[in-house]
Design an enzyme around this catalytic site. Sequence first.
Site, PDB file in Angstrom:
ATOM      1  N   ASN A  13     -10.602  -2.702  -6.358  1.00 15.05           N
ATOM      2  CA  ASN A  13      -9.969  -1.821  -7.194  1.00 15.05           C
ATOM      3  C   ASN A  13     -10.363  -1.489  -8.708  1.00 15.05           C
ATOM      4  O   ASN A  13      -9.976  -0.745  -9.389  1.00 15.05           O
ATOM      5  CB  ASN A  13      -8.264  -2.435  -7.115  1.00 15.05           C
ATOM      6  CG  ASN A  13      -7.485  -2.243  -5.861  1.00 15.05           C
ATOM      7  OD1 ASN A  13      -6.509  -3.033  -5.860  1.00 15.05           O
ATOM      8  ND2 ASN A  13      -7.845  -1.185  -5.314  1.00 15.05           N
ATOM      9  N   ARG A  43       1.500  -5.118   6.289  1.00 18.19           N
ATOM     10  CA  ARG A  43       0.739  -4.003   5.328  1.00 18.19           C
ATOM     11  C   ARG A  43       1.829  -2.655   5.385  1.00 18.19           C
ATOM     12  O   ARG A  43       2.239  -2.444   6.555  1.00 18.19           O
ATOM     13  CB  ARG A  43      -0.490  -3.589   6.154  1.00 18.19           C
ATOM     14  CG  ARG A  43      -1.174  -2.407   4.977  1.00 18.19           C
ATOM     15  CD  ARG A  43      -2.575  -2.437   5.376  1.00 18.19           C
ATOM     16  NE  ARG A  43      -3.246  -1.577   4.229  1.00 18.19           N
ATOM     17  CZ  ARG A  43      -4.448  -1.434   3.730  1.00 18.19           C
ATOM     18  NH1 ARG A  43      -5.212  -2.279   4.474  1.00 18.19           N
ATOM     19  NH2 ARG A  43      -4.714  -0.706   3.014  1.00 18.19           N
ATOM     20  N   ASN A  51       1.312   3.376  -2.875  1.00 16.05           N
ATOM     21  CA  ASN A  51       2.045   3.819  -4.157  1.00 16.05           C
ATOM     22  C   ASN A  51       1.371   5.072  -4.721  1.00 16.05           C
ATOM     23  O   ASN A  51       2.286   6.042  -5.171  1.00 16.05           O
ATOM     24  CB  ASN A  51       1.612   2.844  -5.523  1.00 16.05           C
ATOM     25  CG  ASN A  51       2.066   1.467  -5.112  1.00 16.05           C
ATOM     26  OD1 ASN A  51       3.179   1.359  -4.216  1.00 16.05           O
ATOM     27  ND2 ASN A  51       1.733   0.590  -5.984  1.00 16.05           N
ATOM     28  N   ASP A 107       0.892  -1.147  -0.033  1.00 14.78           N
ATOM     29  CA  ASP A 107       0.119   0.195  -0.025  1.00 14.78           C
ATOM     30  C   ASP A 107       0.790   1.214  -0.050  1.00 14.78           C
ATOM     31  O   ASP A 107       1.802   0.972   0.533  1.00 14.78           O
ATOM     32  CB  ASP A 107      -1.013  -0.106   1.307  1.00 14.78           C
ATOM     33  CG  ASP A 107      -2.042   0.913   1.261  1.00 14.78           C
ATOM     34  OD1 ASP A 107      -2.267   1.515  -0.059  1.00 14.78           O
ATOM     35  OD2 ASP A 107      -2.851   1.284   2.060  1.00 14.78           O
ATOM     36  N   ARG A 156      -5.209  -1.927   8.479  1.00 14.57           N
ATOM     37  CA  ARG A 156      -6.500  -2.702   8.158  1.00 14.57           C
ATOM     38  C   ARG A 156      -6.129  -3.972   7.447  1.00 14.57           C
ATOM     39  O   ARG A 156      -5.042  -4.194   6.859  1.00 14.57           O
ATOM     40  CB  ARG A 156      -7.306  -1.781   6.913  1.00 14.57           C
ATOM     41  CG  ARG A 156      -7.985  -0.531   7.534  1.00 14.57           C
ATOM     42  CD  ARG A 156      -9.037   0.014   6.573  1.00 14.57           C
ATOM     43  NE  ARG A 156      -8.120   0.512   5.419  1.00 14.57           N
ATOM     44  CZ  ARG A 156      -7.833   1.869   5.412  1.00 14.57           C
ATOM     45  NH1 ARG A 156      -7.943   2.697   6.617  1.00 14.57           N
ATOM     46  NH2 ARG A 156      -7.133   2.293   4.434  1.00 14.57           N
ATOM     47  N   SER A 187      -7.475  -5.765  -5.817  1.00 13.42           N
ATOM     48  CA  SER A 187      -8.552  -6.314  -5.089  1.00 13.42           C
ATOM     49  C   SER A 187      -9.770  -6.303  -6.026  1.00 13.42           C
ATOM     50  O   SER A 187      -9.887  -5.461  -7.043  1.00 13.42           O
ATOM     51  CB  SER A 187      -8.520  -5.456  -3.873  1.00 13.42           C
ATOM     52  OG  SER A 187      -9.200  -4.221  -4.067  1.00 13.42           O
ATOM     53  N   ARG A 213      -0.053   8.824 -10.050  1.00 14.77           N
ATOM     54  CA  ARG A 213      -0.391   7.693  -9.387  1.00 14.77           C
ATOM     55  C   ARG A 213       0.531   6.504  -9.891  1.00 14.77           C
ATOM     56  O   ARG A 213       1.171   5.700  -9.520  1.00 14.77           O
ATOM     57  CB  ARG A 213      -1.536   7.336  -9.117  1.00 14.77           C
ATOM     58  CG  ARG A 213      -2.301   8.311  -8.133  1.00 14.77           C
ATOM     59  CD  ARG A 213      -4.017   7.828  -8.012  1.00 14.77           C
ATOM     60  NE  ARG A 213      -4.193   6.688  -7.521  1.00 14.77           N
ATOM     61  CZ  ARG A 213      -3.994   6.351  -6.194  1.00 14.77           C
ATOM     62  NH1 ARG A 213      -3.676   7.603  -5.059  1.00 14.77           N
ATOM     63  NH2 ARG A 213      -4.251   5.247  -5.702  1.00 14.77           N
TER      64      ARG A 213
HETATM   65  C1  FPP Z   1      -1.662   0.137  -3.358  1.00 12.70           C
HETATM   66  O1  FPP Z   1      -1.225   1.390  -3.538  1.00 12.70           O
HETATM   67  C2  FPP Z   1      -0.910  -0.529  -4.597  1.00 12.70           C
HETATM   68  C3  FPP Z   1      -1.913  -1.374  -5.461  1.00 12.70           C
HETATM   69  C4  FPP Z   1      -3.433  -1.134  -5.378  1.00 12.70           C
HETATM   70  C5  FPP Z   1      -1.308  -2.163  -6.583  1.00 12.70           C
HETATM   71  C6  FPP Z   1       0.115  -2.549  -6.151  1.00 12.70           C
HETATM   72  C7  FPP Z   1       0.583  -2.917  -7.691  1.00 12.70           C
HETATM   73  C8  FPP Z   1       2.077  -2.708  -7.681  1.00 12.70           C
HETATM   74  C9  FPP Z   1       2.933  -2.853  -6.830  1.00 12.70           C
HETATM   75  C10 FPP Z   1       2.521  -3.001  -9.156  1.00 12.70           C
HETATM   76  C11 FPP Z   1       2.331  -4.302  -9.908  1.00 12.70           C
HETATM   77  C12 FPP Z   1       2.248  -5.620  -9.160  1.00 12.70           C
HETATM   78  C13 FPP Z   1       3.182  -6.460  -9.571  1.00 12.70           C
HETATM   79  C14 FPP Z   1       2.912  -7.946  -8.843  1.00 12.70           C
HETATM   80  C15 FPP Z   1       4.050  -6.742 -10.752  1.00 12.70           C
HETATM   81  P1  FPP Z   1      -2.408   2.587  -3.441  1.00 12.70           P
HETATM   82  O2  FPP Z   1      -2.563   3.043  -5.063  1.00 12.70           O
HETATM   83  O3  FPP Z   1      -3.667   2.111  -3.207  1.00 12.70           O
HETATM   84  O4  FPP Z   1      -1.634   3.752  -2.770  1.00 12.70           O
HETATM   85  P2  FPP Z   1      -2.384   4.912  -1.773  1.00 12.70           P
HETATM   86  O5  FPP Z   1      -3.227   4.322  -0.842  1.00 12.70           O
HETATM   87  O6  FPP Z   1      -1.222   5.803  -1.399  1.00 12.70           O
HETATM   88  O7  FPP Z   1      -3.211   5.613  -2.816  1.00 12.70           O
END
Ligand code: FPP
Length: 246
Positions: free
Chosen positions: A69, A189, A23, A21, A195, A66, A34
């Site tokens: 998502n 996490r 990114n 979490d 969570r 998820s 993002r």
């Molecule tokens: C959560 O950060 C991350 C995700 C929903 C996606 C995770 C995906 C990757 C790391 C890239 C691709 C994966 C693989 C296995 C190659 P967020 O976007 O919810 O961040 P935020 O909570 O800060 O908005």
Amino acid sequence: MDLKNSVLKKVLPKHIAIIMDGNGRWAKQKGMLRAFGHENGTKSVKQTVEACAELGVENLTLYAFSTENWNRPKLEVQTLMKLLVSSLKKEIKTLQENNIKLSAIGSLNTLPKKVYKELFEVIESTAQNTRMTLTLALSYGSREEILNTVKEISIKVKNNIISAENIDESIINEHLYTQNLPDVDLLIRTSGEQRISNFLLWQIAYAELYFTSVLWPDFTKQHLYEAIIEYQKRERRFGKTSEQLS
Ligand code: FPP
């Protein structure tokens, strides 16, 4: 002594699961879109997979996408799907060279055709690998998984394949998407959120939970070692008393 050596001195978790979490926030802090955060998140995926394989962790499960998502802006969903395909294409060789088996859990038939095809190519070509199982949770939701399990078992009861009296934990385990995986020992996490977000609800019943404020794109091998060291300090009692364990 370096952290990696400390980790290797004690019992390793057999199954680590990670909610990657932060990114989006990481990118925002840098004044970027993002997508930039997700791209950099793939570097942390690589580091974590490598670190687990090097240590000898047998199972690593990553929450990559998820069921919820799908509700993100269309462009972000497209970016994530593209990143998945490009990462799979790029990393297939590394998975082979390191004897890592790729697996996936979730309602995989809802994935775009291109992603599904690439995913199963890698799953099939790494199926014989034995060092570590890397499972990607894609279009995954734990309640949906449990619901499917209940439906499948009910149909078997109706068709006299299973009797209702014989339903036990092992039958439930066999019907979950994670059927071949052991329970989660350590759930990590990142990003400071505390969570579970509909991830592996059944499988984390006795997992140790580890929350770190590090945002996923900043997560390195060292952070993973720190999480495992913290896990190794915890006393896992599985409902028993401390005295019973010693
Ligand atoms: C959560 O950060 C991350 C995700 C929903 C996606 C995770 C995906 C990757 C790391 C890239 C691709 C994966 C693989 C296995 C190659 P967020 O976007 O919810 O961040 P935020 O909570 O800060 O908005």
